[in-house]
Design a protein around this motif. Structure first.
Motif, PDB file in Angstrom:
ATOM      1  N   ALA A  34       0.844  -1.201   0.000  1.00 12.65           N
ATOM      2  CA  ALA A  34       0.000   0.000   0.000  1.00 12.65           C
ATOM      3  C   ALA A  34       0.873   1.243   0.000  1.00 12.65           C
ATOM      4  CB  ALA A  34      -0.914   0.008   1.222  1.00 12.65           C
ATOM      5  N   MET A  35       0.491   2.236  -0.805  1.00 13.81           N
ATOM      6  CA  MET A  35       1.201   3.505  -0.853  1.00 13.81           C
ATOM      7  C   MET A  35       0.513   4.465   0.104  1.00 13.81           C
ATOM      8  SD  MET A  35       3.487   2.746  -3.002  1.00 13.81           S
ATOM      9  CE  MET A  35       4.224   4.359  -3.143  1.00 13.81           C
ATOM     10  N   PRO A  36       1.228   4.974   1.107  1.00 13.36           N
ATOM     11  CA  PRO A  36       0.592   5.914   2.031  1.00 13.36           C
ATOM     12  C   PRO A  36       0.299   7.235   1.330  1.00 13.36           C
ATOM     13  CG  PRO A  36       2.936   5.744   2.487  1.00 13.36           C
ATOM     14  CD  PRO A  36       2.621   4.733   1.416  1.00 13.36           C
ATOM     15  N   PRO A  37      -0.665   8.005   1.839  1.00  8.26           N
ATOM     16  CA  PRO A  37      -0.941   9.315   1.248  1.00  8.26           C
ATOM     17  C   PRO A  37       0.309  10.194   1.307  1.00  8.26           C
ATOM     18  CG  PRO A  37      -2.644   8.712   2.831  1.00  8.26           C
ATOM     19  CD  PRO A  37      -1.545   7.704   2.968  1.00  8.26           C
ATOM     20  N   GLU A  38       0.489  11.017   0.289  1.00 10.38           N
ATOM     21  CA  GLU A  38       1.634  11.934   0.243  1.00 10.38           C
ATOM     22  C   GLU A  38       1.430  13.082   1.222  1.00 10.38           C
ATOM     23  OE1 GLU A  38       4.446  11.815  -1.435  1.00 10.38           O
ATOM     24  OE2 GLU A  38       4.055  10.137  -2.759  1.00 10.38           O
ATOM     25  N   SER A  39       2.535  13.644   1.699  1.00  7.93           N
ATOM     26  CA  SER A  39       2.442  14.827   2.558  1.00  7.93           C
ATOM     27  C   SER A  39       2.080  16.030   1.702  1.00  7.93           C
ATOM     28  CB  SER A  39       3.783  15.078   3.248  1.00  7.93           C
ATOM     29  OG  SER A  39       4.735  15.530   2.294  1.00  7.93           O
ATOM     30  N   PRO A  40       1.479  17.071   2.307  1.00 12.27           N
ATOM     31  CA  PRO A  40       1.180  18.280   1.533  1.00 12.27           C
ATOM     32  C   PRO A  40       2.421  18.864   0.853  1.00 12.27           C
ATOM     33  CG  PRO A  40       0.016  18.347   3.618  1.00 12.27           C
ATOM     34  CD  PRO A  40       0.939  17.149   3.668  1.00 12.27           C
ATOM     35  N   GLN A  41       3.572  18.832   1.535  1.00  6.83           N
ATOM     36  CA  GLN A  41       4.804  19.367   0.943  1.00  6.83           C
ATOM     37  C   GLN A  41       5.181  18.590  -0.323  1.00  6.83           C
ATOM     38  OE1 GLN A  41       8.440  18.890   3.206  1.00  6.83           O
ATOM     39  NE2 GLN A  41       9.384  20.656   2.199  1.00  6.83           N
ATOM     40  N   ASN A  42       5.113  17.258  -0.271  1.00  6.82           N
ATOM     41  CA  ASN A  42       5.452  16.446  -1.445  1.00  6.82           C
ATOM     42  C   ASN A  42       4.495  16.722  -2.601  1.00  6.82           C
ATOM     43  OD1 ASN A  42       7.307  15.352   0.339  1.00  6.82           O
ATOM     44  ND2 ASN A  42       6.957  13.261  -0.313  1.00  6.82           N
ATOM     45  N   ILE A  43       3.216  16.888  -2.281  1.00  7.49           N
ATOM     46  CA  ILE A  43       2.223  17.191  -3.318  1.00  7.49           C
ATOM     47  C   ILE A  43       2.519  18.541  -3.952  1.00  7.49           C
ATOM     48  CG2 ILE A  43      -0.224  17.726  -3.721  1.00  7.49           C
ATOM     49  CD1 ILE A  43      -0.838  15.556  -1.563  1.00  7.49           C
ATOM     50  N   HIS A  44       2.845  19.549  -3.140  1.00  7.40           N
ATOM     51  CA  HIS A  44       3.155  20.881  -3.673  1.00  7.40           C
ATOM     52  C   HIS A  44       4.375  20.849  -4.581  1.00  7.40           C
ATOM     53  CE1 HIS A  44       0.875  22.709  -0.065  1.00  7.40           C
ATOM     54  NE2 HIS A  44       0.068  22.561  -1.092  1.00  7.40           N
ATOM     55  N   ILE A  45       5.404  20.103  -4.173  1.00  5.61           N
ATOM     56  CA  ILE A  45       6.613  20.004  -4.993  1.00  5.61           C
ATOM     57  C   ILE A  45       6.282  19.338  -6.328  1.00  5.61           C
ATOM     58  CG2 ILE A  45       8.853  18.830  -5.195  1.00  5.61           C
ATOM     59  CD1 ILE A  45       9.213  19.365  -2.154  1.00  5.61           C
ATOM     60  N   SER A  46       5.528  18.259  -6.279  1.00  4.82           N
ATOM     61  CA  SER A  46       5.149  17.554  -7.516  1.00  4.82           C
ATOM     62  C   SER A  46       4.341  18.456  -8.438  1.00  4.82           C
ATOM     63  CB  SER A  46       4.333  16.299  -7.189  1.00  4.82           C
ATOM     64  OG  SER A  46       5.108  15.381  -6.476  1.00  4.82           O
ATOM     65  N   LEU A  47       3.378  19.189  -7.870  1.00 13.12           N
ATOM     66  CA  LEU A  47       2.558  20.091  -8.682  1.00 13.12           C
ATOM     67  C   LEU A  47       3.388  21.239  -9.253  1.00 13.12           C
ATOM     68  CD1 LEU A  47      -0.730  20.271  -6.577  1.00 13.12           C
ATOM     69  CD2 LEU A  47      -0.407  19.175  -8.809  1.00 13.12           C
ATOM     70  N   PHE A  48       4.304  21.771  -8.456  1.00 15.69           N
ATOM     71  CA  PHE A  48       5.184  22.848  -8.909  1.00 15.69           C
ATOM     72  C   PHE A  48       6.009  22.379 -10.116  1.00 15.69           C
ATOM     73  CE2 PHE A  48       9.320  25.009  -8.750  1.00 15.69           C
ATOM     74  CZ  PHE A  48       8.926  26.335  -8.773  1.00 15.69           C
ATOM     75  N   LEU A  49       6.552  21.172 -10.020  1.00 16.52           N
ATOM     76  CA  LEU A  49       7.336  20.627 -11.133  1.00 16.52           C
ATOM     77  C   LEU A  49       6.454  20.375 -12.348  1.00 16.52           C
ATOM     78  CD1 LEU A  49       9.669  18.260  -9.125  1.00 16.52           C
ATOM     79  CD2 LEU A  49      10.405  20.196 -10.538  1.00 16.52           C
ATOM     80  N   LEU A  50       5.263  19.851 -12.129  1.00 15.60           N
ATOM     81  CA  LEU A  50       4.324  19.608 -13.225  1.00 15.60           C
ATOM     82  C   LEU A  50       4.030  20.901 -13.977  1.00 15.60           C
ATOM     83  CD1 LEU A  50       2.308  17.680 -14.700  1.00 15.60           C
ATOM     84  CD2 LEU A  50       0.631  18.383 -13.005  1.00 15.60           C
ATOM     85  N   VAL A  51       3.711  21.951 -13.244  1.00 17.85           N
ATOM     86  CA  VAL A  51       3.407  23.254 -13.861  1.00 17.85           C
ATOM     87  C   VAL A  51       4.599  23.773 -14.658  1.00 17.85           C
ATOM     88  CG1 VAL A  51       2.966  25.685 -13.326  1.00 17.85           C
ATOM     89  CG2 VAL A  51       1.602  23.901 -12.232  1.00 17.85           C
ATOM     90  N   ASN A  52       5.795  23.610 -14.119  1.00 21.07           N
ATOM     91  CA  ASN A  52       6.984  24.106 -14.814  1.00 21.07           C
ATOM     92  C   ASN A  52       7.347  23.263 -16.029  1.00 21.07           C
ATOM     93  OD1 ASN A  52       8.407  26.585 -13.539  1.00 21.07           O
ATOM     94  ND2 ASN A  52       7.505  25.439 -11.839  1.00 21.07           N
ATOM     95  N   PHE A  53       7.153  21.954 -15.961  1.00 17.57           N
ATOM     96  CA  PHE A  53       7.408  21.113 -17.128  1.00 17.57           C
ATOM     97  C   PHE A  53       6.391  21.367 -18.238  1.00 17.57           C
ATOM     98  CE2 PHE A  53      10.313  18.612 -14.494  1.00 17.57           C
ATOM     99  CZ  PHE A  53      11.313  18.345 -15.410  1.00 17.57           C
ATOM    100  N   LEU A  54       5.183  21.795 -17.873  1.00 13.84           N
ATOM    101  CA  LEU A  54       4.162  22.096 -18.883  1.00 13.84           C
ATOM    102  C   LEU A  54       4.583  23.240 -19.809  1.00 13.84           C
ATOM    103  CD1 LEU A  54       0.796  21.697 -16.955  1.00 13.84           C
ATOM    104  CD2 LEU A  54       1.507  20.455 -19.019  1.00 13.84           C
TER     105      LEU A  54
END
Length: 197
Positions: A34-54
């Protein structure tokens, strides 16, 4: 991360597995984990990278939900925080009923993992996934580590990863995306700063 079942699953059994929940699992050496839920910080980093790669990558070549089959004999899959697909891989996934990059498909161009706290997670991202992604032929693997405040960029050279570590205001160098102009600090502070990019 703990195993859910006592039974070793084949890749085929894993791909058919559905417990009726929204839980996410990886298959690690045949064990359903089972994959535990991500922390808010990890989610923000992932979203920040997603937006920049777009800014450089079409949306159909980015995913934060795709799973990658990384080992065949003792079936293992990984679900990275962000994946950049090649054009060939995006075409191979078209029409698929599940976002799974199987062994017979081309590897992704880039995989990013944001390290969660704890030794088990560190070992997984720094040791196991490093060798799995290299064996899978993934050209570039980023380990974003908020606990250590570093970003490690691993570039595949002759089947092995060569690493470069970025900290603070150092601009991250990507051989695949040289136009990307982000510092380690900008990425690591993505969820906590209004700093302009």
């Amino acid at each position: 991360m703990t195993a859910i079942t006592n039974k070793q699953l084949t890749l085929e059994e894993y791909l058919k597995y559905d417990d009726g929940t929204d839980s996410h699992y990886e298959l690690v050496a045949g064990e359903l984990v089972a994959m535990p839920p991500e922390s808010p910080q990890n989610i923000h980093i992932s979203l920040f990278l997603l937006v920049n790669f777009l800014k450089f990558v079409p949306i159909n070549r980015l995913s934060n939900k795709v799973e990658i089959v990384v080992c065949g004999s003792r079936a293992t899959t990984r679900i990275p925080d962000l994946v950049v697909l090649t054009d060939e891989l995006a075409i191979a996934l078209q029409g698929a009923t599940r976002s799974t990059i199987t062994w017979d498909m081309p590897p992704p161009a880039l995989v990013i993992e944001v390290v969660s706290p704890g030794k088990v997670n560190e070992d997984c991202d720094y040791r196991y996934k490093r060798s799995e992604y290299a064996a899978r032929g993934i050209a570039e693997y980023w380990i974003v580590d908020p606990q250590r405040n570093i970003i490690t960029v691993l570039t595949l050279v002759d089947g092995l990863y060569e690493e470069t570590v970025f900290v603070g205001n150092t601009v991250i160098v990507s051989t695949i995306f040289p136009e990307l102009q982000l510092t380690a600090k900008q990425v690591l502070n993505a969820g906590e700063s209004n700093e302009k990019v």
